[in-house]
Design a protein around this motif. Structure first.
Motif, PDB file in Angstrom:
ATOM      1  N   GLY A  92       0.795  -1.210   0.000  1.00  0.00           N
ATOM      2  CA  GLY A  92       0.000   0.000   0.000  1.00  0.00           C
ATOM      3  C   GLY A  92       0.833   1.268   0.000  1.00  0.00           C
ATOM      4  N   THR A  93       0.195   2.352   0.418  1.00  0.00           N
ATOM      5  CA  THR A  93       0.845   3.659   0.439  1.00  0.00           C
ATOM      6  C   THR A  93       2.040   3.679   1.386  1.00  0.00           C
ATOM      7  N   GLY A  94       1.926   2.944   2.503  1.00  0.00           N
ATOM      8  CA  GLY A  94       3.005   2.931   3.482  1.00  0.00           C
ATOM      9  C   GLY A  94       4.305   2.416   2.900  1.00  0.00           C
ATOM     10  N   LEU A  95       4.218   1.393   2.034  1.00  0.00           N
ATOM     11  CA  LEU A  95       5.423   0.848   1.421  1.00  0.00           C
ATOM     12  C   LEU A  95       6.072   1.872   0.501  1.00  0.00           C
ATOM     13  N   VAL A  96       5.253   2.569  -0.283  1.00  0.00           N
ATOM     14  CA  VAL A  96       5.785   3.580  -1.200  1.00  0.00           C
ATOM     15  C   VAL A  96       6.452   4.713  -0.425  1.00  0.00           C
ATOM     16  N   ILE A  97       5.802   5.170   0.644  1.00  0.00           N
ATOM     17  CA  ILE A  97       6.373   6.249   1.460  1.00  0.00           C
ATOM     18  C   ILE A  97       7.692   5.803   2.084  1.00  0.00           C
ATOM     19  N   PHE A  98       7.710   4.575   2.606  1.00  0.00           N
ATOM     20  CA  PHE A  98       8.938   4.065   3.223  1.00  0.00           C
ATOM     21  C   PHE A  98      10.050   3.948   2.197  1.00  0.00           C
ATOM     22  N   LEU A  99       9.706   3.532   0.985  1.00  0.00           N
ATOM     23  CA  LEU A  99      10.713   3.429  -0.067  1.00  0.00           C
ATOM     24  C   LEU A  99      11.287   4.801  -0.398  1.00  0.00           C
ATOM     25  N   VAL A 100      10.451   5.836  -0.396  1.00  0.00           N
ATOM     26  CA  VAL A 100      10.920   7.202  -0.636  1.00  0.00           C
ATOM     27  C   VAL A 100      11.845   7.656   0.502  1.00  0.00           C
ATOM     28  N   VAL A 101      11.444   7.358   1.744  1.00  0.00           N
ATOM     29  CA  VAL A 101      12.259   7.713   2.912  1.00  0.00           C
ATOM     30  C   VAL A 101      13.627   7.033   2.826  1.00  0.00           C
ATOM     31  N   VAL A 102      13.629   5.757   2.470  1.00  0.00           N
ATOM     32  CA  VAL A 102      14.883   4.999   2.359  1.00  0.00           C
ATOM     33  C   VAL A 102      15.733   5.536   1.213  1.00  0.00           C
ATOM     34  N   SER A 103      15.104   5.874   0.104  1.00  0.00           N
ATOM     35  CA  SER A 103      15.843   6.409  -1.053  1.00  0.00           C
ATOM     36  C   SER A 103      16.525   7.725  -0.708  1.00  0.00           C
TER      37      SER A 103
ATOM     38  N   MET B 165       6.834   8.190   8.934  1.00  0.00           N
ATOM     39  CA  MET B 165       6.033   6.966   8.895  1.00  0.00           C
ATOM     40  C   MET B 165       4.890   6.974   9.903  1.00  0.00           C
ATOM     41  N   GLY B 166       4.718   8.064  10.653  1.00  0.00           N
ATOM     42  CA  GLY B 166       3.505   8.184  11.454  1.00  0.00           C
ATOM     43  C   GLY B 166       3.668   8.459  12.926  1.00  0.00           C
ATOM     44  N   LYS B 167       4.887   8.455  13.469  1.00  0.00           N
ATOM     45  CA  LYS B 167       5.139   8.725  14.888  1.00  0.00           C
ATOM     46  C   LYS B 167       4.303   7.839  15.812  1.00  0.00           C
TER      47      LYS B 167
ATOM     48  N   TYR C 247       3.697   3.343  17.127  1.00  0.00           N
ATOM     49  CA  TYR C 247       4.477   2.138  17.432  1.00  0.00           C
ATOM     50  C   TYR C 247       5.034   1.476  16.176  1.00  0.00           C
ATOM     51  N   ASP C 248       4.212   1.362  15.142  1.00  0.00           N
ATOM     52  CA  ASP C 248       4.672   0.752  13.893  1.00  0.00           C
ATOM     53  C   ASP C 248       5.869   1.504  13.315  1.00  0.00           C
ATOM     54  N   SER C 249       5.821   2.814  13.391  1.00  0.00           N
ATOM     55  CA  SER C 249       6.917   3.610  12.832  1.00  0.00           C
ATOM     56  C   SER C 249       8.196   3.448  13.654  1.00  0.00           C
ATOM     57  N   ALA C 250       8.070   3.207  14.963  1.00  0.00           N
ATOM     58  CA  ALA C 250       9.248   2.945  15.789  1.00  0.00           C
ATOM     59  C   ALA C 250       9.897   1.616  15.391  1.00  0.00           C
ATOM     60  N   VAL C 251       9.054   0.610  15.130  1.00  0.00           N
ATOM     61  CA  VAL C 251       9.584  -0.685  14.678  1.00  0.00           C
ATOM     62  C   VAL C 251      10.216  -0.538  13.293  1.00  0.00           C
ATOM     63  N   LEU C 252       9.596   0.256  12.427  1.00  0.00           N
ATOM     64  CA  LEU C 252      10.166   0.525  11.103  1.00  0.00           C
ATOM     65  C   LEU C 252      11.524   1.224  11.222  1.00  0.00           C
ATOM     66  N   ALA C 253      11.650   2.128  12.197  1.00  0.00           N
ATOM     67  CA  ALA C 253      12.922   2.818  12.409  1.00  0.00           C
ATOM     68  C   ALA C 253      14.013   1.825  12.789  1.00  0.00           C
TER      69      ALA C 253
ATOM     70  N   LYS D 280       2.441  -4.130  10.012  1.00  0.00           N
ATOM     71  CA  LYS D 280       2.867  -3.160   9.002  1.00  0.00           C
ATOM     72  C   LYS D 280       4.375  -3.228   8.763  1.00  0.00           C
ATOM     73  N   ALA D 281       5.153  -3.263   9.832  1.00  0.00           N
ATOM     74  CA  ALA D 281       6.616  -3.283   9.698  1.00  0.00           C
ATOM     75  C   ALA D 281       7.093  -4.568   9.049  1.00  0.00           C
ATOM     76  N   PHE D 282       6.507  -5.709   9.447  1.00  0.00           N
ATOM     77  CA  PHE D 282       6.959  -6.982   8.901  1.00  0.00           C
ATOM     78  C   PHE D 282       6.462  -7.226   7.484  1.00  0.00           C
ATOM     79  N   LEU D 283       5.529  -6.421   7.024  1.00  0.00           N
ATOM     80  CA  LEU D 283       5.120  -6.487   5.625  1.00  0.00           C
ATOM     81  C   LEU D 283       6.017  -5.603   4.769  1.00  0.00           C
ATOM     82  N   ILE D 284       6.311  -4.401   5.267  1.00  0.00           N
ATOM     83  CA  ILE D 284       7.012  -3.400   4.462  1.00  0.00           C
ATOM     84  C   ILE D 284       8.518  -3.628   4.396  1.00  0.00           C
ATOM     85  N   VAL D 285       9.170  -3.814   5.546  1.00  0.00           N
ATOM     86  CA  VAL D 285      10.637  -3.865   5.583  1.00  0.00           C
ATOM     87  C   VAL D 285      11.224  -4.995   4.736  1.00  0.00           C
TER      88      VAL D 285
END
Length: 420
Positions: A92-103, A351-353, A355-361, A391-396
């Motif tokens: 979803g959108t979260g994956l695209v946003i995370f990919l932009v953040v990582v890029s 990524m949203g500030k 719990y999920d965003s902390a795990v993503l970090a 969310k984190a285990f799907l995206i990362v």
């Protein structure tokens, strides 16, 4: 005295290196705790032996380059063949946003590396080696770009430094991820859960990145390139079909190297192998509805990477590093601080500030400095103590397993065109 080993002896020594690495990782807790790859553990021992023979007796060894190159190309082709862009929909959108953040972080990582290299008076290309080449890219990318820097641009010791930097990144990425996430979760007012919640988190994680999936359609995420020792149910037919796909990617890369030579789109051969895999994968699955056998791609990709790293490490000339060790260490320490700050103030907030965003970090610290297995280990350490994070285990895993490599190649090409 110089010894040249043909492909047979090179392959024998590479497999011995892998067996030694497997033994060391099983017996030494530090290596297993920080997910140090078996080829790296065994390969460094092999490199040390080669170094000792050179110092004591003046012996040097040359290994067959063609076999090492073929394994490298197969590994990058496997990344491309696994890059199914339809999986972007699952994130979803979260994956695209995370990919932009990582890029954006990859660009920052290379800016820091090149800038520090220039400030310390060393080749700016070595700044890329101590940047996304080895840190975001990992050992496979470090070995591939290192060979390109040495052969094309005359950068002495680039492969050796790349492998060393990637190993540092694995360790540091595993160290910083947990504390970063713990601090962020603490700001949310959350406390570690009791054993029942921990069990729930473990069960939820098995749904997010289940290591026991057998359906080919669900074969994605954590398992791709990350669990090399898991049993893969493949057949002779699927193996032959997969080898044909690899052969097509390697043939495409060979053709494109000749076509692009001397033009503005001249690229290293492994980039063309990766690109060929991406095109072939998405054309076959989206246009012709071909059922790609991901498990076979995974097996051959992991085997090729292991052999490539073993041969690359055997070929290291550690005596070339003496003058560069200090400046490179300074760059790596700065990169570590930059990763912590970026994960805390950019990844977490965008990524949203929550719990999920902390795990993503924590996950970003893992593969931003090391590799996706380190990211998974970081996230598991957090979810074991707190709550699940679907969310984190799907995206990362999807971003770290292959999408980030494609982005990294494009960014590195831009930097090389600018500074080389």
């Amino acid at each position: 005295m110089e010894f040249t080993l043909n492909g047979y002896y090179t392959l024998i020594l590479a497999t011995l290196v892998l067996l030694v690495g497997k033994f060391l990782v099983k017996r030494i807790k530090f290596l297993s705790d920080f997910n140090i790859p078996e080829p790296v553990a065994g390969g460094l021992v092999g490199a040390a032996i080669v170094y000792a023979l050179n110092v004591m007796f003046g012996y040097s060894f040359n290994f067959q380059k063609e076999l090492q190159t073929a394994c490298m190309l197969m590994f990058f082709a496997s990344i491309g063949l696994s890059a199914d862009f339809s999986r972007l929909k699952a994130g979803g959108t979260g994956l695209v946003i995370f990919l932009v953040v990582v890029s954006a972080f990859i660009i920052l990582q290379d800016v820091v590396g090149v800038g520090m290299a220039m400030a310390l008076g060393i080749d700016p290309l070595l700044g890329l080696v101590a940047g996304s080449v080895s840190l975001t890219g990992g050992h496979g990318t470090a070995g591939a770009w290192g060979a390109t820097f040495e052969d094309t641009y005359g950068v002495v010791g680039a492969t050796t430094l790349g492998i060393a930097c990637a190993t540092y990144g694995l360790v540091s990425g595993g160290i910083i991820g947990g504390p970063v996430a713990k601090r962020l979760i603490g700001k949310l007012g959350m406390k570690p859960q009791e054993a029942a919640a921990t069990a729930t988190a473990s069960n939820a994680r098995s749904l997010d990145g289940a290591p026991n999936k057998t359906d080919n359609d669900d074969y994605s995420g954590e398992e791709i390139f990350e669990k090399a020792d898991n049993v893969r149910l493949i057949t002779a037919t699927s193996a032959v079909e997969t080898l044909a796909l690899f052969a097509a990617c390697l043939a495409f890369s060979d053709i494109m190297v000749g076509v692009a030579k001397g033009t503005w789109f001249e690229l290293p051969q492994f980039v063309w192998a990766l690109f060929g895999g991406v095109v072939l994968r998405n054309a076959l699955t989206n246009i012709f509805n071909f059922d790609m056998f991901d498990r076979a791609i995974d097996v051959f990709g992991n085997a090729a990477l292991s052999l490539f790293l073993a041969m690359a490490l055997l070929s290291l000339k550690l005596w070339e590093l003496a003058d560069l060790a200090g400046p490179i260490l300074v760059i790596l320490l700065v990169q570590t601080v930059v990763m912590v700050l970026y994960a805390t103030f950019v990844t977490y907030r965008i990524m949203g500030k929550d719990y999920d965003s902390a795990v993503l970090a924590a996950g970003h610290c893992g593969f931003g400095m090391g590799a996706t297995p380190t990211a998974i280990a970081n996230m598991q350490a957090i979810t074991d103590r707190y709550l699940p994070s679907h969310k984190a285990f799907l995206i990362v895993p999807m971003v770290g397993a292959f999408f980030v490599d494609i982005v990294n190649v494009a960014i590195l090409q831009g930097f090389i065109a600018f500074i080389a």
